[in-house]
Design an enzyme around this catalytic site. Structure first.
Site: not given
Ligand code: MEV
Length: 306
Positions: A100, A103-107, A109-110, A151
């Site tokens: 997703p 959503a903080g799941l690294g989309s 970078a992936a 990430d």
């Molecule tokens: C993002 O996955 C994590 C954060 O700490 C940002 C980062 O480390 O670049 C919020």
């Protein structure tokens, strides 16, 4: 000829945000979801992207409107340049991601890593992990502004990592016992760059110092195999993230629901304000997952970190 490559998702177990300010973070790959990229010969350069977990269909005409597709195009051009290949390659690149977005799941970078890997394979050019990281980090800057680099590090290595930005520290963690996680997506999208910029507006040195201690304690517990003792540390990390203003009613609701359903600990993971939570399970993953869906989670993933 068609070439394909992929990259997995990620979760942050401890230390998000603090890691931007040189505290350590612990992150782990989520190998149940991938960004997939394929390249085929074509009449002209075509870029198509699809993110099927959010039912988003993007194609070239949406380019100006989509930050993520713009970032992907930048990744393609900087990778072609890195390999000293002309920008005007007649290739069709299809991004097909299960991760997703926002959503903080690294989309972000992936997708970048899968693109770089696919170009490297397609044009038979070798790439070191360091160069892969540098190219992916440039895309992270487009997404995040001031990323820590955690990430791309965890996604490239596909192993749990203890990471610090400066001086750059990367320890691949050896787990004595696996960690059972339930990941629940709030369905609320949130831009990491905006949350990181908001956090920057205030001084959070005290909270970051406490997060650093939790993260170091967590590394010791992971390495000694006492993974169930991570629960209370996750709860404390969530409270500190709440104090710095990156939680949300949706995230708190899911964290509470996970704990009520028997999770040993739970916290938001990633940039926050939306995105997902992680809950630590002990052979009760399914019950926790069901409770999270009942509490309004958009979707739930199960993953074993090992
Ligand atoms: C993002 O996955 C994590 C954060 O700490 C940002 C980062 O480390 O670049 C919020």
């Amino acid at each position: 000829m068609k070439t394909t490559a992929s990259a997995c998702g990620k979760v942050i177990l401890f230390g998000e945000h603090a890691v931007v300010y040189n505290s350590p973070a612990i992150a782990a790959p989520v190998i149940s979801v991938h960004a997939n990229v394929s390249i085929a010969e074509s009449e002209k350069f075509i870029l198509d992207a699809r993110n099927y977990s959010r039912e988003i269909n993007l194609s070239k005409e949406h380019l100006e409107k989509s930050d993520s597709l713009f970032a992907s195009q930048e990744t393609i051009f900087s990778t072609l340049k890195h390999f000293k290949l002309g920008k005007r390659q007649k290739i069709r690149i299809i991004i097909d991601s299960e991760i997703p977005i926002e959503a903080g799941l690294g989309s972000g970078a992936a997708v970048a890593i899968a693109i770089i890997r696919a170009i490297s394979v397609h044009f038979k050019k070798k790439i070191s992990n360091n160069d892969l990281y540098d190219l992916a980090f440039k895309t992270e800057e487009l997404h995040h502004g001031t990323p820590s680099g955690v990430d791309p590090t965890v996604i490239i290595n596909e192993k749990p990592v203890f990471f610090k930005k400066d001086p750059k520290t990367l320890e691949l963690l050896t787990l004595k016992n696996p960690i059972q996680l339930v990941i629940a997506d709030t369905g609320v999208q949130s831009k990491t760059s905006e949350v990181v910029a908001d956090v920057k507006k205030n001084n959070h040195d005290e909270e970051f110092a406490e997060i650093r201690i939790l993260t170091e304690q967590a590394r010791d517990l992971i390495e000694s195999g006492e993974v169930l003792r991570l629960g209370p540390l996750m709860d404390d990390n969530h409270e500190l993230l709440k104090t710095i203003g990156v939680s949300s009613p949706e995230l708190d609701k899911l964290v509470d629901a996970a704990r009520e359903a028997g999770a040993i600990g739970a916290k938001l993971s990633g940039a926050g304000r939306g995105g997902h939570i992680i809950a630590l399970a002990d052979e009760n993953s399914k019950a926790i997952g069901n409770a999270l869906m009942d509490a309004g989670a958009h979707r739930v993933f199960y993953t074993e970190i090992k």
